[in-house]
Design an enzyme around this catalytic site. Structure first.
Site, PDB file in Angstrom:
ATOM      1  N   LYS A 152       0.832  -1.185   0.000  1.00 10.99           N
ATOM      2  CA  LYS A 152       0.000   0.000   0.000  1.00 10.99           C
ATOM      3  C   LYS A 152       0.874   1.244   0.000  1.00 10.99           C
ATOM      4  O   LYS A 152       2.027   1.125   0.401  1.00 10.99           O
ATOM      5  CB  LYS A 152      -0.940  -0.001   1.217  1.00 10.99           C
ATOM      6  CG  LYS A 152      -0.221  -0.360   2.523  1.00 10.99           C
ATOM      7  CD  LYS A 152      -0.290   0.649   3.591  1.00 10.99           C
ATOM      8  CE  LYS A 152       0.606   1.811   3.574  1.00 10.99           C
ATOM      9  NZ  LYS A 152       1.695   1.837   4.506  1.00 10.99           N
ATOM     10  N   ASP A 239      -0.201   7.115   3.896  1.00  6.52           N
ATOM     11  CA  ASP A 239       0.546   6.001   4.494  1.00  6.52           C
ATOM     12  C   ASP A 239      -0.300   5.249   5.525  1.00  6.52           C
ATOM     13  O   ASP A 239      -0.188   4.034   5.653  1.00  6.52           O
ATOM     14  CB  ASP A 239       1.819   6.557   5.164  1.00  6.52           C
ATOM     15  CG  ASP A 239       2.691   5.460   5.757  1.00  6.52           C
ATOM     16  OD1 ASP A 239       2.871   4.425   5.087  1.00  6.52           O
ATOM     17  OD2 ASP A 239       3.172   5.634   6.891  1.00  6.52           O
ATOM     18  N   HIS A 244      -4.561   1.795   6.472  1.00  6.72           N
ATOM     19  CA  HIS A 244      -4.759   1.002   7.692  1.00  6.72           C
ATOM     20  C   HIS A 244      -5.978   1.445   8.523  1.00  6.72           C
ATOM     21  O   HIS A 244      -6.772   0.630   8.961  1.00  6.72           O
ATOM     22  CB  HIS A 244      -3.520   1.100   8.585  1.00  6.72           C
ATOM     23  CG  HIS A 244      -2.261   0.612   7.946  1.00  6.72           C
ATOM     24  ND1 HIS A 244      -2.236  -0.438   7.066  1.00  6.72           N
ATOM     25  CD2 HIS A 244      -0.970   1.016   8.066  1.00  6.72           C
ATOM     26  CE1 HIS A 244      -0.983  -0.654   6.673  1.00  6.72           C
ATOM     27  NE2 HIS A 244      -0.194   0.216   7.268  1.00  6.72           N
TER      28      HIS A 244
HETATM   29  C1  BG6 Z   1       3.285   0.742   7.667  1.00  5.62           C
HETATM   30  C2  BG6 Z   1       3.471   2.214   7.522  1.00  5.62           C
HETATM   31  O1  BG6 Z   1       2.411   0.254   6.690  1.00  5.62           O
HETATM   32  O2  BG6 Z   1       2.778   0.460   8.957  1.00  5.62           O
HETATM   33  C3  BG6 Z   1       4.412   2.738   8.603  1.00  5.62           C
HETATM   34  O3  BG6 Z   1       4.011   2.481   6.239  1.00  5.62           O
HETATM   35  C4  BG6 Z   1       3.922   2.316   9.975  1.00  5.62           C
HETATM   36  O4  BG6 Z   1       4.569   4.132   8.511  1.00  5.62           O
HETATM   37  C5  BG6 Z   1       3.656   0.836  10.017  1.00  5.62           C
HETATM   38  O5  BG6 Z   1       4.913   2.655  10.921  1.00  5.62           O
HETATM   39  C6  BG6 Z   1       3.049   0.362  11.329  1.00  5.62           C
HETATM   40  O6  BG6 Z   1       3.125  -1.028  11.312  1.00  5.62           O
HETATM   41  P1  BG6 Z   1       3.127  -1.969  12.603  1.00  5.62           P
HETATM   42  O7  BG6 Z   1       3.953  -3.120  12.204  1.00  5.62           O
HETATM   43  O8  BG6 Z   1       3.672  -1.166  13.729  1.00  5.62           O
HETATM   44  O9  BG6 Z   1       1.731  -2.392  12.796  1.00  5.62           O
END
Ligand code: BG6
Length: 489
Positions: A152, A239, A244
């Site tokens: 993504k 991002d 997410h």
């Molecule tokens: C990623 C983002 O997809 O997810 C990052 O690009 C972010 O900026 C990360 O820090 C967070 O992931 P996690 O592994 O902490 O759930």
């Protein structure tokens, strides 16, 4: 959902194999899958990138990355066996330059001793490269026989999404296309489905009659690390928010699917995006942490947002009038990943007002980070002769309840892609809808407000949610305030 566990023999090709994501997540995930016996009987990883990297350098890089970010030490016989299955090809792959990669694929197939294995391609590269690589796959004849995992964000706005989507659809079928959003692979995100649809207790209250508001709060304490090149073009909106946080929101807000299968599940999530009100600039607070433009790889005059907080409404029968507050940012006070459902107060209180006035209302919190868990916080009477209330909680912790040894989000999703299970991946119509929601905000993006490193973002984010407040940071002092007030009144 899947029943089988051992995927078919696979040649996995990672684009951007020496990049940050590959080091932090993909290579450690593959090693742990191997340790857990979840990789195919025969497999091979061919890393590729533009930089010159030899097989040995790739193996050393993988070993260092797994040692730093992985769960199991890369050493001994197991590591030797694993590392022999890693090779690397340096190439600028595109429609005009396919030979180096196709030759390296034949070499890897020779090493595997077979050419009937499936090809899984993982594009761990910036979104701007997806089109070029996909075109190259078509020209090289690889598109006919592979699955492709796209990191993504898929596109950078509605129009670049459409362009990319058209190109991808020209080369690949939807069944070959795996758009990853690793938050959907988190154990607790899936547990939201179990929590809602396997129990009778809470689903009855999961609506506008009982829920006051919802918070999806994902502060991060780290900065942009080695990813400035990508991050400075993407920012927090692309991002994290449109990807997410919106995906998690869809799992919280969706209607029960007819079956727990890819099609019906994704249908329900997409309906949520269609019911969401387009974001207006007044529902959005953007921030940038102090000193961000001085980071290596960031433009001196960068106006990229490293923080975003938004207020979202879902105009459907279940959620009409219930605000969803979403917040995320880099270099904040703490790293947490929480979803909180705040219940409406009872219609009338029979308790003296001063005993509960400062307290947060009863709420259910899902911890998505770490091993994950769920906590229900409510008011209880403190023991003693007088009526005094205090917050207490009941909690469930994955590690304690089921033991550790869980597979993490990337491990699960790579394993799903190896098996051909698309349930936890996203679909083009859903992504199109999320870009639509952000269109106005992206077009009229204002300069971000500064915030101090280690803080909770600009003050405007507190104003956005007022008169409610963000539940993070956890506030045990609220309880203290009551005791103090009582003592002095
Ligand atoms: C990623 C983002 O997809 O997810 C990052 O690009 C972010 O900026 C990360 O820090 C967070 O992931 P996690 O592994 O902490 O759930």
């Amino acid at each position: 959902m899947k029943a089988e566990i051992t995927p078919p023999d696979t040649l996995l090709i990672i684009f951007g194999a020496n990049g940050d994501l590959s080091k932090r997540k993909l290579l450690p995930a593959l090693y742990h899958l191997d340790v857990e016996g979840l990789l195919p009987k025969r497999w091979h990883v061919l890393g590729t990138a533009r930089s010159e990297v030899s097989d040995d350098e790739f193996r050393q890089m993988a070993q260092a990355a797994i040692a730093e970010f992985g769960k199991c030490e890369p050493e001994g016989e197991r590591w030797e066996r694993f590392s022999q299955r890693l090779t690397f090809v340096s190439t600028k792959f595109s429609a005009e330059n396919t030979q180096e990669l196709t030759a390296a694929i034949s070499d890897a197939e020779d090493l595997m001793g077979d050419t009937s294995e499936q090809l899984l391609l993982y594009l761990s590269t910036p979104p701007q490269t997806f089109g070029t690589i996909t075109e190259g796959l078509g020209v090289a004849g690889l598109a006919k026989r592979c699955r492709v995992v796209y990191e993504k964000p898929f596109g950078m706005d509605r129009s670049s999404f459409e362009e990319l989507d058209a190109l991808v659809q020209r080369e690949l079928s939807e069944e070959q296309t795996y758009r990853i959003d690793h938050f959907l692979g988190k154990e607790t995100v899936q547990n939201i489905l179990a929590f809602r649809f396997a129990n009778g207790a809470f689903e009855a209250t999961w609506n506008r009659a009982h829920i006051d508001h919802v918070q999806i709060d994902v502060p991060e304490d780290m900065g942009v690390e080695e990813r400035a090149g990508f991050y400075d073009r993407a920012g927090a909106l692309r991002d994290m928010l449109v990807t997410h946080l919106f995906q998690v929101l869809s799992v919280i807000a969706m209607e029960p699917p007819t079956r727990l299968e890819s099609g019906p599940l994704i249908d329900e999530k997409v309906k949520v995006f269609h019911s969401m009100r387009d974001l207006r600039p007044e529902d959005v607070v953007l921030g940038q942490y102090e000193g961000y433009p001085d980071e290596d790889g960031v433009a001196d005059d960068s106006t990229t947002e490293t923080f975003v907080a938004v207020r979202v409404f879902i105009d459907n029968w279940r959620w009409d009038g219930v605000p969803f507050y979403l917040r995320t940012g880099k270099m904040m006070a703490e790293k947490r990943q929480t979803v909180t459902m705040a219940f409406r107060p009872p219609p009338a209180t029979m308790f003296p007002e001063h005993t509960s006035r400062h307290l947060a209302r009863d709420r259910l919190t899902f911890e998505l980070g770490g091993e994950g868990g769920v906590e229900f916080t409510f008011l209880a009477k403190k023991p003693g002769p007088s009526i005094e209330l205090g917050p207490v909680s009941m909690s469930f912790d994955y590690g304690e309840a089921f033991g550790s040894g869980l597979i993490d989000a990337y491990e699960r999703l790579i394993h799903d892609a190896l098996l051909g299970d698309r349930t936890l991946f996203t679909r083009a119509d859903g992504i199109a809808a999320t870009w639509d929601l952000l269109e106005e905000v992206l077009n009229e993006q204002t300069s971000p407000l500064p915030y101090a490193r280690g803080s909770w973002g600009p003050d405007a984010a507190a104003e956005l949610i007022a008169p409610r407040h963000w539940y993070l940071p956890d506030r045990p002092e609220i309880d203290e305030a009551i005791t103090t007030e009582k003592a002095t009144s």
